[in-house]
Scaffold this motif. Structure first.
Motif, PDB file in Angstrom:
ATOM      1  N   PHE B 112       3.029   3.013   1.859  1.00  9.69           N
ATOM      2  CA  PHE B 112       3.128   2.181   0.657  1.00  9.69           C
ATOM      3  C   PHE B 112       2.870   0.731   1.044  1.00  9.69           C
ATOM      4  N   ALA B 113       2.469  -0.075   0.076  1.00 10.05           N
ATOM      5  CA  ALA B 113       2.384  -1.516   0.307  1.00 10.05           C
ATOM      6  C   ALA B 113       3.812  -2.067   0.266  1.00 10.05           C
ATOM      7  N   ASP B 114       4.066  -3.092   1.091  1.00  7.86           N
ATOM      8  CA  ASP B 114       5.436  -3.604   1.295  1.00  7.86           C
ATOM      9  C   ASP B 114       6.169  -4.039   0.020  1.00  7.86           C
ATOM     10  N   ILE B 115       5.516  -4.863  -0.791  1.00  5.21           N
ATOM     11  CA  ILE B 115       6.229  -5.441  -1.937  1.00  5.21           C
ATOM     12  C   ILE B 115       6.560  -4.347  -2.945  1.00  5.21           C
ATOM     13  N   ASN B 118       9.500  -2.163  -1.834  1.00  2.30           N
ATOM     14  CA  ASN B 118      10.771  -2.844  -2.068  1.00  2.30           C
ATOM     15  C   ASN B 118      11.165  -2.833  -3.536  1.00  2.30           C
TER      16      ASN B 118
END
Ligand code: SF4
Lengths: 482, 216
Positions: B112-115, B118
């Motif tokens: 997944f992409a980090d932002i 989260n």
């Protein structure tokens, strides 16, 4: 013990505590706010009966939804024609009033794209932790700050607590050695980096950009590079502080003055990776090998040098990638093997937090001077990143050069970078754009974006198709030579 | 926040790498000042054959029959199966809001992409990272078996497949704790208010220039 990287130092400096489960609380110095990702956060505060922890850390401005067209813009917030856009900008106004937050309002001198006005006013400074509900917050890392984008829940969290719950990221160094050839810019450097490491290459990392090319780069160039760190998957991009940083920051309206300046400059001089620091990953590029870049697909990693051809998916070994490439070619209306310079443009957009600063406009104007837009190009938008950039460009007469070339000189906003205001691409239209994302539909439903530098965008506007900007000498120079 | 302990749900495949948040929820819907109501516009450009506008009645729009979310067999799905780098691009939390509003509770992908990753945890949505080969198997099985469901046990960190096989997954201890108990992050952080204040005092001494209000 090994030395610390720049990121290690910034992290250490802002670490409030690490909790038993390994999550850390990081103190946030500056929180930038815009109208799109903040309404639900303010609403959350209201519902919980909370106030911002430190109001003086907040700076707000509307940028995504504000019109770029001057007549509509002159009428202020109440003149925004799109009802939903207007409500969003009004909501920011109300929230800033209710919570007593400093806002650079729609037509005030400080207004602009949030990532342009931060460094330009000194609201963002070296050594700070900076957050904003916007992924391109990485831009501020160019100052030697730890800056990254957050979601709306985190916007509310930072407003309420002044900190962010985080885990430390890994360290990556992207070093660009040697020097750049004439005509090659910061945008080409960062596109080449993304082309090399891919859109997920930096996921989980904080990237420090270094090497001779970065060291020689202007602050504005470094901002362009850090801006697109997120396009390589990294939440944060950063550059060490040096004399170029200090010269840039000094004298900015909110930069420290007098004795505070001396103390700040002393502290900031430590903001670089120690010689014996260790990075989890190091990527090296040679400056001389970087050509002007043009993206051909629907992800920023789908990028090639201007001299290249559109790649052939058949040559791609990885099946998921191959399917992605095929889908991108279809969406973009391109065929494998086609020359990049044969791609015809319908519109050109020069602006966005990546490339709307004064140096970007100067680079575009140098190409546009004495020339005019190709008839086949329907529209060329020049959208300065802030009121300050606009005023400076007008003092230098750049707006006249653009207008004479048949370009449109607009008001500071995000504009066609994401097409939330009236500026958008029509379905199937190709656009040479100085923005940062070529995702499907990003600049308008069915629109086809090609990411390039400001000089390359201006050159494409004049030729009607992509050209190597290095083959297009300034008109003046040609006359002098004759 | 809605708590997540155990969930059994129909799997919907999204067979495409690098799905960006612009694709999950296009910008015109970001003009809303609310947190809810994004579900009908989830994957708007893939799901419908026309261009969508905020405030529109989506039930009358032409749907794209080739998009899995529209297949009768995937109606009511709540576990999204995705490819690498899911959720890249813009930080818009409207993406997890749209997924949650549509009825998704969990997303399984190789990365997944980090932002985005989260943001999911803030909204009772569980993103699960599994090795590429395992995800690939799940895609094959989802395609092959109509009504393919998975049971996700967050407490045990296990996914149970219909065949009886179990897949273990990793999850950050803090996120797990918050999800299972449906905890509000702000309340938890404010338990450390004294530490924040103490830090702030030291910082003010060390870098007083950071504490002058910006005024225009
Ligand atoms: S210019 Fe584009 S990328 Fe930058 S903040 Fe605005 S919309 Fe986002």
């Amino acid at each position: 013990m090994a030395g610390q990287t720049l990121y290690d130092k910034l992290w250490q400096d802002h670490l409030i505590k690490t909790r038993d489960d390994g999550s850390a609380l990081i103190y946030i110095d500056r929180h930038l706010i815009h109208e799109v990702t903040s309404p639900q956060a303010f609403e959350g505060l209201r519902l919980a009966g909370r106030q911002p922890w430190r109001k003086d850390s907040l700076v707000a401005t509307p940028d995504h939804n504000v019109p770029s067209e001057s007549v509509e813009r002159a009428a202020g917030v109440s003149g925004i024609r799109d009802d939903i856009s207007r409500i969003q900008v009004q909501t920011l106004d109300e929230n800033c009033r209710d919570f007593d937050v400093v806002q650079f309002g729609i037509n005030e001198p400080g207004q602009g794209i949030v990532h342009v006005i931060g460094p330009e006013t000194g609201a963002t400074l070296p050594g700070m932790t900076v957050v904003c509900g916007d992924s391109h917050t990485s831009t501020h890392g160019a100052l030697g700050a730890l800056a990254h984008g957050i979601g709306t829940s985190e916007v509310e969290h930072v407003m309420a607590t002044q900190c962010l719950i985080q885990r430390k990221m890994k360290n990556m160094l992207v070093r660009v050695d040697g020097e750049l050839l004439p005509g090659v810019t910061a945008k080409d450097v960062v596109l080449a980096i993304i082309g090399k490491i891919g859109t997920a290459g930096g996921t989980g990392y904080a990237i420090e950009f270094g090497g001779e090319v970065i060291r020689k780069m202007s602050m504005e160039g470094r901002m362009t590079v850090c801006n697109m760190a997120i396009e390589a998957g990294a939440r944060a991009g950063m550059v060490a502080v040096d004399q170029i940083t200090l010269d840039y920051v000094k004298g900015k309206p909110y930069a420290p003055k007098g004795e505070h300046w001396d103390r700040a400059a002393e502290a900031w001089s430590q903001l670089h990776s120690d010689d014996d620091s260790v990075f989890d990953q190091v990527v090296v590029l040679r400056g001389e090998e970087i050509e002007p870049q043009v993206s051909w697909g629907t992800s920023p990693e789908m990028v090639v040098p201007i001299s290249a051809n559109v790649p052939d998916p058949v040559a791609e070994g990885d099946s998921t990638k191959r399917t992605g490439m095929q889908r991108a070619l279809e969406y973009m209306g391109l065929s494998a093997g086609q020359r990049i310079s044969d791609i015809k443009l319908d519109r050109v957009f020069i602006g966005s937090c990546t490339n709307s600063r004064i140096e970007d406009l100067r680079a575009a104007a140098a190409i546009a001077k004495g020339r005019s837009k190709a008839d086949s190009v329907k529209q060329v938008l020049i959208v300065p990143g802030s009121q300050a950039v606009k005023a400076q460009a007008e003092r230098e007469g750049l707006h006249k050069i653009f207008i004479e070339a048949g370009f449109e000189w607009r008001e500071p906003s995000c504009s066609m970078c994401l097409a939330m205001n009236a500026d958008k691409l029509g379905a199937g239209e190709h656009c040479a754009s100085t923005s940062n994302r070529n995702f499907e539909g990003r600049q308008g439903y069915g629109g086809r974006t090609h990411l390039v530098s400001p000089a390359m965008a201006a050159a494409a506007a004049i030729a009607g198709h992509f050209v190597d900007v290095r083959e297009m000498a300034p008109v003046q120079a040609q006359e002098e030579m004759a | 926040m809605r708590a997540f302990t155990q969930h059994e749900g129909l799997v919907v495949p999204m067979d495409r790498a690098n799905v960006d948040t612009d694709l999950i929820i296009p910008k015109q819907f970001l003009k809303s000042i609310k947190r809810t109501g994004f579900g009908p516009n989830l994957f708007d450009e893939l799901r419908y054959l026309d261009e969508g506008f905020p405030g529109q009645d989506c039930s009358a729009r032409p749907i794209n029959p080739d998009f899995p979310l529209n297949f009768p067999r995937y109606q009511g799905g709540s576990v999204l199966l995705a490819r690498e780098n899911f959720g890249c691009g813009s930080s818009r939390e409207h993406a997890p809001w749209a997924l949650e509003d549509h009825g998704f509770r969990a997303i399984i992908a190789p990365s997944f992409a980090d932002i985005f990753f989260n943001n999911c945890f803030k909204n009772g949505l569980l993103p699960i990272v599994l090795p590429e080969a395992v995800v690939h198997r799940l895609f094959e099985e989802t395609h092959a078996q109509e009504g393919y469901t998975l049971t996700i046990d967050l407490e045990q960190q296990h996914i149970h497949k219909p065949c009886g096989e179990t897949i273990a997954f990793e999850v950050d201890a803090f996120h797990k704790h918050c999800l299972i108990n449906g905890l509000d992050h702000i309340g938890l952080t404010l338990e450390h208010a004294d530490d924040i204040r103490a830090y702030e005092m030291k910082r003010r001494e060390k870098a007083p220039w950071l504490f002058d209000a910006v005024q225009y």
